[in-house]
Scaffold this motif. Structure first.
Motif, PDB file in Angstrom:
ATOM      1  N   GLY A 189       4.411 -17.447 -29.713  1.00 27.82           N
ATOM      2  CA  GLY A 189       3.330 -16.476 -29.847  1.00 27.82           C
ATOM      3  C   GLY A 189       2.891 -16.328 -31.287  1.00 27.82           C
ATOM      4  N   ALA A 190       3.851 -16.305 -32.208  1.00 29.03           N
ATOM      5  CA  ALA A 190       3.513 -16.198 -33.629  1.00 29.03           C
ATOM      6  C   ALA A 190       2.668 -17.391 -34.071  1.00 29.03           C
ATOM      7  N   GLY A 191       3.047 -18.578 -33.628  1.00 26.62           N
ATOM      8  CA  GLY A 191       2.277 -19.771 -33.999  1.00 26.62           C
ATOM      9  C   GLY A 191       0.849 -19.722 -33.477  1.00 26.62           C
ATOM     10  N   LEU A 192       0.690 -19.299 -32.237  1.00 28.14           N
ATOM     11  CA  LEU A 192      -0.657 -19.209 -31.662  1.00 28.14           C
ATOM     12  C   LEU A 192      -1.501 -18.149 -32.373  1.00 28.14           C
ATOM     13  N   ILE A 193      -0.890 -17.018 -32.677  1.00 28.80           N
ATOM     14  CA  ILE A 193      -1.639 -15.960 -33.352  1.00 28.80           C
ATOM     15  C   ILE A 193      -1.932 -16.345 -34.799  1.00 28.80           C
ATOM     16  N   TRP A 194      -1.033 -17.091 -35.444  1.00 25.80           N
ATOM     17  CA  TRP A 194      -1.312 -17.588 -36.796  1.00 25.80           C
ATOM     18  C   TRP A 194      -2.520 -18.517 -36.782  1.00 25.80           C
TER      19      TRP A 194
ATOM     20  N   ALA B 233     -18.410 -10.540 -42.071  1.00 23.74           N
ATOM     21  CA  ALA B 233     -17.218 -10.920 -42.835  1.00 23.74           C
ATOM     22  C   ALA B 233     -16.168  -9.814 -42.781  1.00 23.74           C
ATOM     23  N   GLN B 234     -16.614  -8.561 -42.809  1.00 21.20           N
ATOM     24  CA  GLN B 234     -15.654  -7.451 -42.726  1.00 21.20           C
ATOM     25  C   GLN B 234     -14.941  -7.455 -41.377  1.00 21.20           C
ATOM     26  N   ALA B 235     -15.666  -7.710 -40.318  1.00 23.12           N
ATOM     27  CA  ALA B 235     -15.049  -7.754 -38.982  1.00 23.12           C
ATOM     28  C   ALA B 235     -14.079  -8.927 -38.863  1.00 23.12           C
ATOM     29  N   VAL B 236     -14.473 -10.070 -39.399  1.00 21.36           N
ATOM     30  CA  VAL B 236     -13.598 -11.247 -39.348  1.00 21.36           C
ATOM     31  C   VAL B 236     -12.345 -11.005 -40.189  1.00 21.36           C
ATOM     32  N   GLU B 237     -12.493 -10.343 -41.340  1.00 20.49           N
ATOM     33  CA  GLU B 237     -11.333 -10.055 -42.194  1.00 20.49           C
ATOM     34  C   GLU B 237     -10.358  -9.115 -41.494  1.00 20.49           C
ATOM     35  N   LEU B 238     -10.870  -8.121 -40.790  1.00 24.17           N
ATOM     36  CA  LEU B 238      -9.977  -7.232 -40.039  1.00 24.17           C
ATOM     37  C   LEU B 238      -9.213  -8.002 -38.965  1.00 24.17           C
ATOM     38  N   THR B 239      -9.903  -8.911 -38.296  1.00 27.26           N
ATOM     39  CA  THR B 239      -9.254  -9.749 -37.281  1.00 27.26           C
ATOM     40  C   THR B 239      -8.188 -10.625 -37.920  1.00 27.26           C
ATOM     41  N   ARG B 240      -8.528 -11.250 -39.054  1.00 21.50           N
ATOM     42  CA  ARG B 240      -7.584 -12.122 -39.758  1.00 21.50           C
ATOM     43  C   ARG B 240      -6.344 -11.354 -40.197  1.00 21.50           C
ATOM     44  N   GLU B 241      -6.554 -10.172 -40.767  1.00 19.02           N
ATOM     45  CA  GLU B 241      -5.432  -9.379 -41.260  1.00 19.02           C
ATOM     46  C   GLU B 241      -4.533  -8.922 -40.108  1.00 19.02           C
ATOM     47  N   PHE B 242      -5.121  -8.409 -39.041  1.00 19.22           N
ATOM     48  CA  PHE B 242      -4.329  -7.936 -37.909  1.00 19.22           C
ATOM     49  C   PHE B 242      -3.588  -9.089 -37.235  1.00 19.22           C
TER      50      PHE B 242
ATOM     51  N   GLY C 263      -2.645 -11.917 -38.621  1.00 15.46           N
ATOM     52  CA  GLY C 263      -1.567 -12.352 -39.512  1.00 15.46           C
ATOM     53  C   GLY C 263      -0.361 -11.432 -39.446  1.00 15.46           C
ATOM     54  N   LYS C 264      -0.619 -10.128 -39.471  1.00 18.11           N
ATOM     55  CA  LYS C 264       0.490  -9.166 -39.407  1.00 18.11           C
ATOM     56  C   LYS C 264       1.199  -9.220 -38.053  1.00 18.11           C
ATOM     57  N   THR C 265       0.436  -9.398 -36.990  1.00 17.38           N
ATOM     58  CA  THR C 265       1.031  -9.498 -35.665  1.00 17.38           C
ATOM     59  C   THR C 265       1.890 -10.757 -35.555  1.00 17.38           C
ATOM     60  N   ALA C 266       1.403 -11.863 -36.107  1.00 18.92           N
ATOM     61  CA  ALA C 266       2.163 -13.109 -36.065  1.00 18.92           C
ATOM     62  C   ALA C 266       3.466 -12.978 -36.848  1.00 18.92           C
ATOM     63  N   PHE C 267       3.402 -12.354 -38.032  1.00 15.50           N
ATOM     64  CA  PHE C 267       4.627 -12.153 -38.805  1.00 15.50           C
ATOM     65  C   PHE C 267       5.600 -11.240 -38.067  1.00 15.50           C
ATOM     66  N   THR C 268       5.077 -10.246 -37.357  1.00 17.77           N
ATOM     67  CA  THR C 268       5.946  -9.352 -36.588  1.00 17.77           C
ATOM     68  C   THR C 268       6.655 -10.121 -35.477  1.00 17.77           C
ATOM     69  N   LEU C 269       5.917 -10.963 -34.761  1.00 18.73           N
ATOM     70  CA  LEU C 269       6.543 -11.772 -33.704  1.00 18.73           C
ATOM     71  C   LEU C 269       7.579 -12.734 -34.282  1.00 18.73           C
ATOM     72  N   ALA C 270       7.260 -13.338 -35.422  1.00 17.01           N
ATOM     73  CA  ALA C 270       8.227 -14.242 -36.061  1.00 17.01           C
ATOM     74  C   ALA C 270       9.475 -13.476 -36.493  1.00 17.01           C
ATOM     75  N   ALA C 271       9.283 -12.264 -37.012  1.00 16.79           N
ATOM     76  CA  ALA C 271      10.433 -11.446 -37.423  1.00 16.79           C
ATOM     77  C   ALA C 271      11.299 -11.083 -36.230  1.00 16.79           C
ATOM     78  N   LEU C 272      10.685 -10.736 -35.113  1.00 11.25           N
ATOM     79  CA  LEU C 272      11.451 -10.405 -33.912  1.00 11.25           C
ATOM     80  C   LEU C 272      12.184 -11.630 -33.372  1.00 11.25           C
ATOM     81  N   GLY C 273      11.537 -12.786 -33.423  1.00 11.57           N
ATOM     82  CA  GLY C 273      12.211 -14.024 -33.030  1.00 11.57           C
ATOM     83  C   GLY C 273      13.382 -14.339 -33.943  1.00 11.57           C
ATOM     84  N   LEU C 274      13.187 -14.096 -35.231  1.00  8.63           N
ATOM     85  CA  LEU C 274      14.256 -14.309 -36.200  1.00  8.63           C
ATOM     86  C   LEU C 274      15.426 -13.371 -35.947  1.00  8.63           C
ATOM     87  N   LEU C 275      15.122 -12.121 -35.624  1.00  5.33           N
ATOM     88  CA  LEU C 275      16.181 -11.161 -35.280  1.00  5.33           C
ATOM     89  C   LEU C 275      16.939 -11.609 -34.033  1.00  5.33           C
ATOM     90  N   ALA C 276      16.206 -12.087 -33.035  1.00  2.94           N
ATOM     91  CA  ALA C 276      16.849 -12.535 -31.799  1.00  2.94           C
ATOM     92  C   ALA C 276      17.764 -13.730 -32.049  1.00  2.94           C
TER      93      ALA C 276
END
Length: 133
Positions: free
Chosen positions: A7-12, A44-53, A55-68
């Motif tokens: 999931g992290a890879g797809l969201i990245w 551009a502002q809308a795309v940046e919000l999408t990019r930021e969210f 990216g943060k969601t992907a890092f969260t999924l990667a962190a949870l996978g790392l914890l698991a």
């Protein structure tokens, strides 16, 4: 854990595509004027919000996978336990991506994640898994 990394890879990918879109919008913005420039700016502002969210969601999924995986490694001892604990600490620190004030902790967690990948990969290539009695 595996599905979280998937999931992290797809969201990245969404985050990266958004970044490429931002670059194109920036090029278009430089030649635009008036209402067209305003349109590019709001897009551009809308795309940046999408990019930021994304990216943060992907890092969260990667962190949870790392914890698991870290917890599983620490528990099963298929590879040295310290690799599991490195993953757990890296996963916890990576979750700090949501707090701008804790950006340094997130970077340390990301570095821990890369080190975990490197050390675990080298260990598995050279020695394989340990035999647990």
């Amino acid at each position: 854990g595996t599905f979280m990394f998937l999931g992290a890879g797809l969201i990245w990918m969404v985050s990266n595509i958004s970044g490429l879109s931002l670059a194109q919008l920036a090029l278009e913005f430089t030649t635009a004027s008036g209402s067209q420039a305003d349109m590019f700016m709001s897009s551009a502002q809308a795309v940046e919000l999408t990019r930021e969210f994304a990216g943060k969601t992907a890092f969260t999924l990667a962190a949870l996978g790392l914890l698991a995986f870290g917890g599983l490694i620490s528990w099963s001892q298929a590879v040295p336990r310290w690799l599991g604990w490195l993953a757990v600490v890296g996963g916890v620190l990576t979750l700090f991506i949501w707090y701008d004030a804790a950006a340094a902790l997130h970077r340390i967690g990301g570095t821990g994640y890369l080190l975990w990948l490197l050390f675990t990969g080298v260990w598995l290539l050279l020695r394989g898994t340990l035999k647990v009695q």
